[in-house]
Scaffold this active site. Structure first.
Site, PDB file in Angstrom:
ATOM      1  N   ASN A  16       0.869  -1.182   0.000  1.00  0.00           N
ATOM      2  CA  ASN A  16       0.000   0.000   0.000  1.00  0.00           C
ATOM      3  C   ASN A  16       0.900   1.223   0.000  1.00  0.00           C
ATOM      4  OD1 ASN A  16      -1.778   2.075   0.468  1.00  0.00           O
ATOM      5  ND2 ASN A  16      -2.417   1.383   2.505  1.00  0.00           N
ATOM      6  N   LYS A  74       0.039   4.250  -0.246  1.00  0.00           N
ATOM      7  CA  LYS A  74      -0.608   5.425   0.350  1.00  0.00           C
ATOM      8  C   LYS A  74      -0.385   6.644  -0.562  1.00  0.00           C
ATOM      9  CE  LYS A  74      -0.135   3.135   4.765  1.00  0.00           C
ATOM     10  NZ  LYS A  74      -0.004   3.225   6.200  1.00  0.00           N
ATOM     11  N   HIS A  95      -9.459   1.176   5.024  1.00  0.00           N
ATOM     12  CA  HIS A  95      -8.177   1.365   5.712  1.00  0.00           C
ATOM     13  C   HIS A  95      -8.380   2.329   6.880  1.00  0.00           C
ATOM     14  CE1 HIS A  95      -4.036   2.509   6.519  1.00  0.00           C
ATOM     15  NE2 HIS A  95      -3.687   1.402   5.891  1.00  0.00           N
ATOM     16  N   GLU A 120      -6.734   4.723   7.846  1.00  0.00           N
ATOM     17  CA  GLU A 120      -6.536   6.143   7.497  1.00  0.00           C
ATOM     18  C   GLU A 120      -7.771   6.722   6.810  1.00  0.00           C
ATOM     19  OE1 GLU A 120      -2.775   5.476   5.552  1.00  0.00           O
ATOM     20  OE2 GLU A 120      -1.943   4.930   7.505  1.00  0.00           O
ATOM     21  N   GLU A 171      -5.107  -4.811  10.616  1.00  0.00           N
ATOM     22  CA  GLU A 171      -4.089  -3.784  10.803  1.00  0.00           C
ATOM     23  C   GLU A 171      -4.366  -3.023  12.101  1.00  0.00           C
ATOM     24  OE1 GLU A 171      -2.140  -2.611   6.833  1.00  0.00           O
ATOM     25  OE2 GLU A 171      -3.898  -1.357   7.064  1.00  0.00           O
ATOM     26  N   GLY A 181       2.863   2.297  10.736  1.00  0.00           N
ATOM     27  CA  GLY A 181       3.856   3.355  10.585  1.00  0.00           C
ATOM     28  C   GLY A 181       4.588   3.720  11.857  1.00  0.00           C
ATOM     29  N   SER A 211       3.710  -2.145  10.260  1.00  0.00           N
ATOM     30  CA  SER A 211       5.157  -2.217  10.516  1.00  0.00           C
ATOM     31  C   SER A 211       5.769  -3.567  10.147  1.00  0.00           C
ATOM     32  CB  SER A 211       5.458  -1.861  11.977  1.00  0.00           C
ATOM     33  OG  SER A 211       5.081  -0.514  12.245  1.00  0.00           O
TER      34      SER A 211
HETATM   35  P1  13P Z   1       3.244   0.388   7.565  1.00  0.00           P
HETATM   36  O1  13P Z   1       3.728  -0.917   6.951  1.00  0.00           O
HETATM   37  O2  13P Z   1       3.989   1.569   7.045  1.00  0.00           O
HETATM   38  O3  13P Z   1       3.195   0.305   9.058  1.00  0.00           O
HETATM   39  O4  13P Z   1       1.738   0.593   7.050  1.00  0.00           O
HETATM   40  C1  13P Z   1       0.836  -0.449   7.182  1.00  0.00           C
HETATM   41  C2  13P Z   1      -0.395  -0.105   6.431  1.00  0.00           C
HETATM   42  O5  13P Z   1      -1.159   0.760   6.832  1.00  0.00           O
HETATM   43  C3  13P Z   1      -0.655  -0.824   5.184  1.00  0.00           C
HETATM   44  O6  13P Z   1      -1.951  -0.581   4.729  1.00  0.00           O
END
Ligand code: 13P
Length: 244
Positions: free
Chosen positions: A10, A12, A90, A92, A160, A166, A204
């Site tokens: 992803n 983003k 997601h 976010e 997640e 992150g 992560s």
């Molecule tokens: P990270 O791997 O950067 O922690 O992000 C995970 C994520 O949100 C994937 O959709």
């Protein structure tokens, strides 16, 4: 049929055309991976990424097939641009755009109608985990975000934990195992082929922890954010999943 193994990146809101070099490198370093590999770039790059031949996904879609929805993208438009998958719900999106389970389930129905595989995300916040509410939150999100037409062929579930995204922090193996066992139980009870749906862990995931995470029961792959941006990081994650 066993669940398919999937390494999903992803990106983003990262990447421009220059990032296509990473996909070229990924494909030349891993010409025949032992798992499915998916890149979900920003919408601006879907067409170009799909043209490389790698499986490509969107990061969101609208629930309606067309209309006056400035800035939104319909599922069929993602498909038209070359996408085979779309990430939905997601954290976010749930946080930044106040997306509800009801919206996510409507988007998943739209994605399926357009022939896309919906990668439906769920996960608890740190406060919810600290309060001991993790399994209740996951159960509620799963029940509310996954449509009745879901099958192992058109749906992937990604766990997640919000606090692991992150941050460099990951749950313990037991914590991941507990949630994935719950997901498998609930999906098997609700869907005829729920035992075959792919379950991803996200948050992560890095080259250094991937093999350990992929050894956890009912973890069939990963949804990777930061470490999917560079072939040097995503490649070893793909290799670890191929070997799992
Ligand atoms: P990270 O791997 O950067 O922690 O992000 C995970 C994520 O949100 C994937 O959709």
């Amino acid at each position: 049929m066993a669940p398919r193994k999937l390494a999903a990146g992803n990106w983003k809101m990262n990447g421009t055309l220059a990032a296509l070099a990473e996909i070229d490198r990924l494909r030349s370093d891993h010409p025949a991976p032992g798992c499915d590999v998916l890149i979900c770039p920003p919408a601006t790059l879907i067409h170009a990424v799909a043209a490389t031949g790698i499986a490509t996904g969107g990061q969101d879609c609208h629930a309606r097939p067309s209309g006056a929805h400035t800035g939104d993208i319909a599922a069929a438009q993602l498909s038209d641009a070359g996408a085979s998958h779309v990430i939905l719900g997601h954290s976010e999106r749930r946080t930044d755009h106040a997306e509800t389970n009801a919206q996510v389930v409507a988007k998943a129905v739209a994605a399926h109608a357009a022939g896309l595989v919906a990668v439906i995300c769920l996960g608890e916040t740190e406060a919810q985990r600290d309060a001991g509410d993790t399994l209740a939150v996951i159960s509620e999100q799963l029940a509310g975000s996954v449509p009745q037409d879901a099958t192992a062929a058109n749906t992937v579930i990604a766990y997640e934990p919000v606090w692991a995204i992150g941050t460099g922090r990951t749950p313990t193996n037991d914590q991941i195992a507990e949630v994935h066992a719950l997901l498998r139980d609930r999906l098997s009870a609700r869907f005829a082929d729920g035992a075959d749906m792919s379950l991803l862990y996200g948050g992560s995931v890095k080259p250094g922890n991937a093999a350990e995470i992929f050894a956890i029961p009912h973890v069939n792959g990963a949804l990777v954010g930061g470490a999917s941006l560079k072939a040097a990081d995503f490649g070893p994650i793909i290799a670890a999943l191929s070997a799992a």
